[in-house]
Design an enzyme around this catalytic site. Structure first.
Site, PDB file in Angstrom:
ATOM      1  N   ASP A  76       9.890   6.011 -10.801  1.00 27.94           N
ATOM      2  CA  ASP A  76      10.225   5.446  -9.496  1.00 27.94           C
ATOM      3  C   ASP A  76       8.952   4.948  -8.829  1.00 27.94           C
ATOM      4  O   ASP A  76       8.303   5.655  -8.059  1.00 27.94           O
ATOM      5  CB  ASP A  76      10.915   6.507  -8.633  1.00 27.94           C
ATOM      6  CG  ASP A  76      11.629   5.903  -7.431  1.00 27.94           C
ATOM      7  OD1 ASP A  76      11.526   4.674  -7.223  1.00 27.94           O
ATOM      8  OD2 ASP A  76      12.295   6.652  -6.701  1.00 27.94           O
ATOM      9  N   ALA A  77       8.572   3.711  -9.150  1.00 25.36           N
ATOM     10  CA  ALA A  77       7.319   3.138  -8.677  1.00 25.36           C
ATOM     11  C   ALA A  77       7.524   2.005  -7.678  1.00 25.36           C
ATOM     12  O   ALA A  77       6.609   1.650  -6.944  1.00 25.36           O
ATOM     13  CB  ALA A  77       6.496   2.627  -9.862  1.00 25.36           C
ATOM     14  N   LYS A  78       8.705   1.391  -7.685  1.00 28.57           N
ATOM     15  CA  LYS A  78       9.079   0.315  -6.742  1.00 28.57           C
ATOM     16  C   LYS A  78       8.019  -0.783  -6.656  1.00 28.57           C
ATOM     17  O   LYS A  78       7.643  -1.243  -5.581  1.00 28.57           O
ATOM     18  CB  LYS A  78       9.364   0.885  -5.351  1.00 28.57           C
ATOM     19  CG  LYS A  78      10.554   1.846  -5.326  1.00 28.57           C
ATOM     20  CD  LYS A  78      10.841   2.315  -3.916  1.00 28.57           C
ATOM     21  CE  LYS A  78      12.047   3.236  -3.870  1.00 28.57           C
ATOM     22  NZ  LYS A  78      11.793   4.557  -4.492  1.00 28.57           N
ATOM     23  N   ARG A  79       7.560  -1.240  -7.815  1.00 28.22           N
ATOM     24  CA  ARG A  79       6.543  -2.284  -7.838  1.00 28.22           C
ATOM     25  C   ARG A  79       7.189  -3.657  -7.638  1.00 28.22           C
ATOM     26  O   ARG A  79       8.352  -3.881  -7.966  1.00 28.22           O
ATOM     27  CB  ARG A  79       5.784  -2.256  -9.163  1.00 28.22           C
ATOM     28  CG  ARG A  79       4.963  -0.997  -9.396  1.00 28.22           C
ATOM     29  CD  ARG A  79       3.917  -0.792  -8.293  1.00 28.22           C
ATOM     30  NE  ARG A  79       2.900   0.167  -8.687  1.00 28.22           N
ATOM     31  CZ  ARG A  79       2.890   1.454  -8.354  1.00 28.22           C
ATOM     32  NH1 ARG A  79       3.861   1.952  -7.626  1.00 28.22           N
ATOM     33  NH2 ARG A  79       1.904   2.250  -8.759  1.00 28.22           N
ATOM     34  N   THR A 121      11.592   1.349 -11.409  1.00 29.22           N
ATOM     35  CA  THR A 121      12.200   0.716 -10.238  1.00 29.22           C
ATOM     36  C   THR A 121      11.279  -0.396  -9.733  1.00 29.22           C
ATOM     37  O   THR A 121      10.058  -0.268  -9.746  1.00 29.22           O
ATOM     38  CB  THR A 121      12.450   1.727  -9.111  1.00 29.22           C
ATOM     39  OG1 THR A 121      11.211   2.355  -8.741  1.00 29.22           O
ATOM     40  CG2 THR A 121      13.453   2.787  -9.544  1.00 29.22           C
TER      41      THR A 121
END
Length: 289
Positions: A98-101, A128
């Site tokens: 879950d890094a939301k890059r 993510t």
């Protein structure tokens, strides 16, 4: 010569059928570290993450370490995250980082290499991503994920109150941003549909507590034909009624994510495993009953 990797969507569908549609979030909040008697440092995070993996590895469909909690401790924290990802791989449990890059051009390609390339210590099975520099900006990640058999989860309808300012907004064509994101994910999954796979490998992040947001924004979640990662199950209040309201006929595509609802049972391994089993059973009843 080795064959092409099995696509993430197919592997996730099989794992959800076998273990239930649950993803356990590995979120080492300071308060949880304290409850577990662990220090708020890289060593504490490492111990926390590996204890979770020891408890749930091989018993749930997926785990989801939250990169931010590890990154706040610098290189030592990132090294701890790499160990947690490696532990998931060793346990045969799918790992969504879950890094939301989200970025453009060569920078997005760099993030893709970090989280999706074979051999990268930060590469789980999926990552993510944020599409708010334009869905097309994610192309380097989508293409690399397809080549390596990994997946991406694109933020679509999130539960934070600020999210609706962007996600519910209408574009010049009168289509909401969320609906456009879902439609573009569906296009990337079209090949999986043609191949008769159970799910594509391009998923969406849709909060389990967003109510009727999909209907209100005209977002067709079922047509995505990909996994729908749903944070907010358990401690944040989403149960069967809420999941039905949010996902409707797309419920079988949902991978329910629970973190505090499971992690609060720690640090005892047996208690964590039992909490995860209960959460998986509850998710199955809510989504597949």
């Amino acid at each position: 010569m080795t064959g092409a990797p099995v696509p993430f969507g197919a592997r996730l569908a099989a794992a959800m059928d076998e273990a239930g549609p649950l993803c356990v979030g590995i979120d080492p909040h300071v308060s949880l570290l304290d409850d577990w008697g662990l220090p708020d440092d890289a060593a504490g995070l490492r111990e926390f993450g590996l204890r979770v993996m020891d408890a749930v590895g091989g018993h749930v469909a997926a785990v989801k370490p939250q990169a931010a909690f590890f990154e706040r401790h610098g290189s030592a924290g990132v090294a701890a995250l790499e160990e947690v990802i490696a532990a998931a791989r060793a346990a045969g449990t799918l790992c969504v980082v879950d890094a939301k890059r989200g970025d453009i051009g060569s920078t997005m390609a760099g993030y893709a290499d970090a989280f999706l390339a074979d051999g990268s210590p930060l590469a789980g099975d999926a990552v993510t991503l944020s599409p708010y520099l334009g869905f097309g900006s994610l192309t380097p990640a989508a293409e690399l994920a397809a080549r390596t058999g990994r997946g991406i989860f694109v933020l679509c309808l999130t539960s934070n109150k600020e999210g609706s300012q962007v996600q519910h907004a209408l574009g010049p064509d009168g289509v909401s941003v969320a609906a456009s994101i879902a439609a573009q994910a569906a296009l990337l999954n079209a090949g999986a549909v043609d191949d008769g796979l159970p799910m594509g490998s391009v998923g969406l992040v849709v909060g389990a507590t967003v109510g009727d947001a999909a209907r209100a924004t005209g977002t067709d979640l079922q047509a995505v034909h990909g996994p729908l990662l749903a944070p907010g199950v358990g401690a944040q209040g989403a149960g069967e009624r809420e999941l039905t309201a949010v996902f409707g006929r797309a419920r079988r595509q949902v991978l329910a994510s629970s973190s505090r609802g499971v992690l609060a049972a720690g640090p005892d391994t047996a208690a964590l495993r039992s909490a995860a089993r209960r959460a998986a059973d509850e998710a199955s009843a809510a989504l597949r009953g």
